[in-house]
Design a protein around this motif. Structure first.
Motif, short mmCIF file in Angstrom:
data_model
loop_
_atom_site.label_atom_id
_atom_site.label_comp_id
_atom_site.label_asym_id
_atom_site.label_seq_id
_atom_site.Cartn_x
_atom_site.Cartn_y
_atom_site.Cartn_z
N LYS A 66 32.52 37.06 35.89
CA LYS A 66 31.69 38.24 35.61
C LYS A 66 31.13 38.83 36.90
CE LYS A 66 30.63 36.61 31.01
NZ LYS A 66 29.78 35.61 30.36
N ASP A 67 30.85 37.97 37.89
CA ASP A 67 30.33 38.45 39.17
C ASP A 67 31.44 38.85 40.14
OD1 ASP A 67 27.76 38.15 38.30
OD2 ASP A 67 27.46 36.17 39.20
N ASN A 68 32.66 38.89 39.63
CA ASN A 68 33.80 39.36 40.44
C ASN A 68 34.07 38.57 41.71
OD1 ASN A 68 34.72 41.47 38.80
ND2 ASN A 68 32.96 42.70 39.46
N VAL A 69 33.74 37.30 41.70
CA VAL A 69 34.06 36.48 42.87
C VAL A 69 35.51 35.99 42.76
CG1 VAL A 69 33.43 34.42 44.20
CG2 VAL A 69 31.65 35.80 43.10
N VAL A 70 35.89 35.62 41.55
CA VAL A 70 37.29 35.25 41.27
C VAL A 70 37.82 36.24 40.24
CG1 VAL A 70 38.83 33.46 40.40
CG2 VAL A 70 36.80 32.80 41.69
N PRO A 71 38.94 36.93 40.54
CA PRO A 71 39.48 37.89 39.55
C PRO A 71 39.93 37.15 38.29
CG PRO A 71 40.62 38.06 41.68
CD PRO A 71 39.74 36.85 41.75
N GLU A 72 39.70 37.76 37.14
CA GLU A 72 39.99 37.06 35.88
C GLU A 72 41.46 36.72 35.71
OE1 GLU A 72 38.36 40.12 33.12
OE2 GLU A 72 40.43 40.26 32.43
N ASP A 73 42.34 37.50 36.34
CA ASP A 73 43.79 37.20 36.27
C ASP A 73 44.09 35.78 36.72
OD1 ASP A 73 43.57 40.12 36.56
OD2 ASP A 73 45.76 39.98 36.41
N PHE A 74 43.33 35.34 37.74
CA PHE A 74 43.62 34.02 38.31
C PHE A 74 43.18 32.88 37.40
CE2 PHE A 74 44.45 36.57 41.87
CZ PHE A 74 45.35 35.84 42.63
N ILE A 75 42.37 33.21 36.43
CA ILE A 75 41.94 32.19 35.47
C ILE A 75 42.82 32.25 34.22
CG2 ILE A 75 40.01 31.25 34.14
CD1 ILE A 75 39.33 31.42 37.09
N PHE A 76 42.78 33.39 33.57
CA PHE A 76 43.29 33.45 32.20
C PHE A 76 44.80 33.62 32.13
CE2 PHE A 76 38.87 34.63 32.25
CZ PHE A 76 38.36 33.66 31.41
N ALA A 77 45.43 34.01 33.23
CA ALA A 77 46.89 34.07 33.22
C ALA A 77 47.47 32.79 33.80
CB ALA A 77 47.36 35.30 34.00
#
Lengths: 437, 263
Positions: free
Chosen positions: A78-89
């Motif tokens: 949520k704080d944009n430190v890690v892009p969500e693509d790198f988690i959920f994909a």
């Protein structure tokens, strides 16, 4: 030290006799091979170790905080430190683990952090292994044998005694135990690290169990002993990957797992060491973000450096990678064990172009790193010392406190031209000495 | 708003008998903003131990174990559902529903089919409806040509399949279009077994769409479970010892028992 080197052959013979072997699957066949031991130790000075220790504890604490965050609030996304693509994909993220807070909030109880030392003596983190890192038993038994071969050497050189690994392991498991016996679960003797499973069970006093010794009833995990009596299990150190752990939650085809184990775990009735779902934090793509995590969760400057890494996902990095591919090393994010690692310098012009295209098309799939100028370690070959590439796997155990085991697994490549030291690629190992002063 | 009475029963016969049988059954509808569930009866038998737990997706699951030899296994759930198809299931979005899953990858087939739909216009819900309509027109319901392992891409290649395939393809297309989507298993009036459909996330809530029938989810559906794809919502999973012939019988009945003045 000469005393030790003179005993190399005997030590290797004993290792073979004790069954210190490494299994490899090649062309779908199981091959067991010896893990060659070289008697010249890697020596880490007291000062060097204090620094490493601080850095490793910091890193593992941040990784544990990250795992807790990802499977609950996801603040770092949520704080944009890690892009969500790198988690959920990522295949390392397991939605089945959503909302589970493991006993005492610890996800990575046993972390294997791989490092290399550069020619300028500075250490770099190569990768984090937070799923089921193996290898602690090899230096452990080697030290045992070395002490027999040259008993005086260790005292004379002020080497820290590393034979406390099983105590650290037990401490770590006891801390998260939910009431019941402690179990090490192995997939069986055809696993690459079966020697290690049995050795650690013997040393730590845990019960060594296979899938068919364990079952779930009334949302509790039980071990059925040889007399047919059922004992409640409070902590399970499973040496089987998440995918096969529970056929009801993960791969339905798994016949080596424990059905409904995940529900027992979710209810807080058993601790699983290491927690399922940890793969999201040791993904090669996430590696890039670990220094940022340290700042984000601990508000500290990272003590240990990452190897200079580029993410083709970011346009700026992609441009650099495409322009400098021939001097970089490319790693496939989804692969492990030394597979999927390509050196740009080894590629023909054609292959280089293919690789570039692949990076453009699947930019999230790869990371690129500068090739580190390794500090070579000497190994004995035909009676002569010759320099070889080597790395160090440090073991960090997280229980009540986070502790580093004052030793580690030093692996080397036997091939003089190779940088890849993984035992699954046929390398050897050394003892790792940490000096007490 | 309607009141539905539902009965869902599955029985297994194992010949010769089996033992050391573990199971996980997702058969219990849960109350949410769209449906108010009143369970009147449920059982799983035989079972040495039975627990009702909630999985990582929020579904209710019966888990249990039978150690002894047995040749029958049966579970049943009976109850009523007050369904208001005009309502939306409002909840924060879980980001996993934005990304491809095992069955819903963005393969070449999916990307090409998506292109063939043409430019999508309107709100996300309108876009999802356009996708549903296009899929419904270009895909034929044929049973037996796909199985539970068939991915969206494989089903799309042959342009034939069942509700599971319709749902997977639509989920892949919606996510590719940037609309979060998830797989739903449930009961539908007039169907003799469980049915699968899709929910898309628009403006803070989940809207149900049934691509097999080209319909908005209305008062005639009872939802049981949701997840990223089929794999997350398998109604019953079991593992046991024994080499056996297994016969399965599924019985589903959904009746409209709405009182006249209620309508």
């Amino acid at each position: 030290m000469q005393n030790l080197v003179d005993h190399t052959v005997e030590i290797n013979k004993l290792l073979a006799r004790y069954g210190v072997k490494f299994g490899i699957y090649k062309n779908q066949e199981f091959h067991e091979q010896l893990f060659p031991f070289d008697a010249i130790p890697r020596v880490i000075t007291h000062e060097e170790y204090s620094e490493l220790e601080k850095g490793l504890i910091q890193r593992v604490d941040a990784l544990n905080a990250f795992l807790k965050d990802i499977y609950s609030e996801k603040k770092i996304v949520k704080d944009n430190v890690v892009p969500e693509d790198f988690i959920f994909a990522s295949s390392g993220y397991l939605p089945q683990c959503e909302g589970i807070i493991p006993p005492k909030g610890i996800y990575s109880h046993i972390s294997g952090i791989d490092l290399v030392q550069a020619k300028d003596k500075s250490w770099y983190i190569l990768e984090d292994n937070l799923r089921i890192p193996s290898g602690a038993s090899y230096p452990l038994i080697a030290r045992e044998l070395c002490r027999r071969a040259a008993p005086g050497t260790f005292k004379e050189n002020n080497v820290v005694d590393n034979r406390n690994y099983h105590k650290l392991l037990k401490e770590t498991m006891d801390y998260v135990n939910c009431g019941g016996i402690s179990v090490i679960m192995t997939p069986g003797r055809y696993n690459a690290a079966y020697f290690e499973h049995s050795y650690l069970a013997e040393r730590s006093g845990c019960v060594l169990a296979m899938y068919n010794d364990l079952f779930v009833e009334k949302n509790q995990l039980f071990y059925r002993d040889y007399k047919g009596e059922n004992k409640k299990v409070g902590v399970i150190y499973r040496r089987i990957s998440d995918e096969f752990l529970d056929p009801m939650s993960f791969n339905s085809e798994s016949v080596i797992g424990v059905p409904n184990l995940m529900d027992v775990y979710r209810a807080g009735n058993v601790a699983i060491v290491n927690a399922p779902g940890n793969g999201i934090a040791d993904d090669k793509g996430i590696y890039y973000f670990v220094p940022k995590m340290i700042k984000y969760y601990l508000n500290e400057e990272p003590i240990l450096k990452n190897a200079p890494t580029y993410l083709p996902f970011y346009e700026e990095d992609r441009k650099y990678v495409l322009d400098n591919l021939e001097k970089l090393v490319i790693k496939d994010v989804a692969e492990a064990g030394g597979y999927g690692v390509v050196f740009g310098s080894d590629l023909s012009k054609e292959k280089l172009e293919d690789m570039k295209q692949l990076i453009i098309n699947e930019s999230r799939r790869f990371i690129a790193q500068e090739v580190i100028d390794f500090l070579d370690l000497d190994i004995m070959e035909n009676g002569e010392p010759v320099p070889r590439k080597a790395d160090l796997r440090a073991f960090v155990l997280s229980g009540k406190e986070t502790k580093v085991w004052a030793s580690g697994l030093t692996r080397f490549s036997r091939n003089p031209d190779s940088f890849v030291v993984n035992s699954s690629q046929g390398g050897g190992f050394k003892d790792t000495w940490v000096l007490s002063r | 708003m309607r009141t539905l009475r539902f009965l869902y029963r599955t029985s297994f016969r194992f010949q010769p008998p089996i033992f050391n049988h573990s199971f996980a059954i997702r058969c219990i509808p849960v109350t949410n903003q769209v449906q108010k569930i009143c369970i009147e009866g449920r059982y799983v038998r035989p079972a040495d131990s039975l627990n009702e737990v909630v999985d990582g997706f929020g579904n209710h699951v019966f888990i249990g174990h039978i150690q002894d030899y047995h040749q029958y296994f049966e579970y049943e759930v009976v109850g009523t559902a007050q369904v208001d198809g005009m309502q939306v299931q409002k909840e924060p979005l879980q980001l996993m529903y934005k990304y491809p899953s095992k069955y819903t990858g963005y393969t070449k087939e999916i990307r090409e089919f998506y292109k063939a739909i043409g430019r999508l216009k309107g709100t996300d819900l309108e876009k999802a409806v356009t996708i549903m309509q296009y899929l419904h027109e270009h895909f034929t319901y044929v049973s037996g040509v796909t199985d539970i392992y068939t991915t969206a891409a494989e089903a799309l290649k042959q342009r034939e399949g069942v509700c599971q395939d319709y749902a997977h393809i639509m989920i892949a297309l919606c996510k590719y279009a940037g609309i979060p989507a998830r797989y739903v298993v449930g009961l539908m009036i007039g169907e003799g077994s469980t049915h699968a459909w899709v929910e898309v996330y628009v403006d803070g809530g989940w809207y149900g769409l049934d691509p097999t029938n080209n319909l908005h989810i209305d008062d005639y559906y009872v939802k049981i479970a949701h997840g990223r794809d089929y794999d997350d919502c398998i109604v019953d999973k079991g593992q046991f010892n024994g080499i056996t012939n297994q016969q399965q019988q599924v019985y589903v009945r959904v009746e409209d028992i709405t009182e006249k003045d209620e309508k």
